[in-house]
Design a protein around this motif. Structure first.
Motif, PDB file in Angstrom:
ATOM      1  N   GLU A 120      19.428  88.466  86.637  1.00  0.00           N
ATOM      2  CA  GLU A 120      18.903  88.057  87.502  1.00  0.00           C
ATOM      3  C   GLU A 120      19.853  88.998  88.845  1.00  0.00           C
ATOM      4  O   GLU A 120      18.961  89.469  89.653  1.00  0.00           O
ATOM      5  CB  GLU A 120      19.649  86.256  88.229  1.00  0.00           C
ATOM      6  N   ALA A 121      21.068  88.741  88.615  1.00  0.00           N
ATOM      7  CA  ALA A 121      22.044  90.156  89.762  1.00  0.00           C
ATOM      8  C   ALA A 121      21.725  91.847  89.045  1.00  0.00           C
ATOM      9  O   ALA A 121      21.212  92.467  89.508  1.00  0.00           O
ATOM     10  CB  ALA A 121      23.156  90.242  89.652  1.00  0.00           C
ATOM     11  N   CYS A 122      21.732  91.169  87.753  1.00  0.00           N
ATOM     12  CA  CYS A 122      21.513  93.237  87.483  1.00  0.00           C
ATOM     13  C   CYS A 122      20.430  93.728  87.331  1.00  0.00           C
ATOM     14  O   CYS A 122      20.215  95.188  87.019  1.00  0.00           O
ATOM     15  CB  CYS A 122      22.646  93.153  85.693  1.00  0.00           C
ATOM     16  N   PHE A 123      19.722  93.588  86.416  1.00  0.00           N
ATOM     17  CA  PHE A 123      18.543  93.786  86.213  1.00  0.00           C
ATOM     18  C   PHE A 123      17.142  93.394  86.766  1.00  0.00           C
ATOM     19  O   PHE A 123      16.270  93.332  86.895  1.00  0.00           O
ATOM     20  CB  PHE A 123      17.541  92.927  84.797  1.00  0.00           C
ATOM     21  N   ASP A 124      17.612  92.108  88.211  1.00  0.00           N
ATOM     22  CA  ASP A 124      16.610  92.678  88.574  1.00  0.00           C
ATOM     23  C   ASP A 124      15.204  90.937  88.132  1.00  0.00           C
ATOM     24  O   ASP A 124      14.419  91.222  88.417  1.00  0.00           O
ATOM     25  CB  ASP A 124      15.614  93.405  89.530  1.00  0.00           C
ATOM     26  N   MET A 125      15.940  90.175  87.410  1.00  0.00           N
ATOM     27  CA  MET A 125      15.270  89.616  86.514  1.00  0.00           C
ATOM     28  C   MET A 125      15.007  88.397  87.664  1.00  0.00           C
ATOM     29  O   MET A 125      15.604  88.033  88.162  1.00  0.00           O
ATOM     30  CB  MET A 125      15.993  88.915  85.642  1.00  0.00           C
ATOM     31  N   GLU A 126      13.554  87.991  87.735  1.00  0.00           N
ATOM     32  CA  GLU A 126      12.670  86.960  89.164  1.00  0.00           C
ATOM     33  C   GLU A 126      11.232  86.446  88.003  1.00  0.00           C
ATOM     34  O   GLU A 126      11.032  87.244  87.338  1.00  0.00           O
ATOM     35  CB  GLU A 126      12.629  87.803  90.499  1.00  0.00           C
ATOM     36  N   ALA A 127      11.258  85.593  88.778  1.00  0.00           N
ATOM     37  CA  ALA A 127      10.173  84.581  88.389  1.00  0.00           C
ATOM     38  C   ALA A 127       8.679  84.952  89.355  1.00  0.00           C
ATOM     39  O   ALA A 127       9.627  84.715  90.349  1.00  0.00           O
ATOM     40  CB  ALA A 127      10.533  83.243  88.179  1.00  0.00           C
ATOM     41  N   GLU A 128       8.062  84.941  88.799  1.00  0.00           N
ATOM     42  CA  GLU A 128       6.444  84.693  90.058  1.00  0.00           C
ATOM     43  C   GLU A 128       5.958  84.003  89.099  1.00  0.00           C
ATOM     44  O   GLU A 128       5.124  84.354  88.307  1.00  0.00           O
ATOM     45  CB  GLU A 128       6.165  86.631  90.305  1.00  0.00           C
ATOM     46  N   ASN A 129       4.908  82.816  90.474  1.00  0.00           N
ATOM     47  CA  ASN A 129       3.891  81.893  89.765  1.00  0.00           C
ATOM     48  C   ASN A 129       2.591  82.901  90.925  1.00  0.00           C
ATOM     49  O   ASN A 129       3.150  83.949  91.822  1.00  0.00           O
ATOM     50  CB  ASN A 129       4.238  80.970  91.442  1.00  0.00           C
TER      51      ASN A 129
END
Length: 128
Positions: free
Chosen positions: A26-35
């Motif tokens: 989440e921090a290093c690779f901007d991993m995020e979820a989007e609905n």
């Protein structure tokens, strides 16, 4: 939106990942979820996407189903996607495939291996 780790753990791509792996990615690779609601459109903008749930179609009519990766092209350009039903996408920086994170975590290498295997399986399913 915070990563839905409980749902992600139900998918083979993420099932083995320790809790600190989600936090690091989440921090290093901007991993995020989007609905996305049915009919909503998004550009991948060079990001790698993983469809956690729902159904997407690309601008050229290609279907993307849960458990599939998309947005990884040689050119690194964007792909226009439309949600056919309410969908959840996990977005990540494409560089996750080529750059080691600054934490030098053991699970990064494993995740890249899992991504490559998932892409290979996906390509075999789409070959005539």
């Amino acid at each position: 939106m915070r990563l839905p780790t409980k749902e992600m753990r139900e998918h083979p791509l993420f099932a083995w990942l320790p809790e600190e792996g989600f936090e690091t990615f989440e921090a290093c690779f901007d991993m995020e979820a989007e609905n996305l609601g049915a009919g909503e459109r998004r550009e991948s903008r060079g990001r790698l996407g993983y469809l956690l749930s729902g159904r997407l179609h690309t601008a050229d009519g290609e279907a993307v189903r849960p458990g599939e990766l998309f947005g990884l092209s040689a050119a690194g350009g964007g792909r226009c996607l439309t949600a056919q039903v309410p969908s959840t996408v996990i977005w990540m920086d494409r560089e996750i495939m080529t750059r080691v994170c600054y934490f030098d975590c053991w699970f990064h290498g494993r995740f890249v291996t899992e991504l490559k295997q998932a892409l290979a399986r996906q390509e075999r399913r789409t070959m005539p």
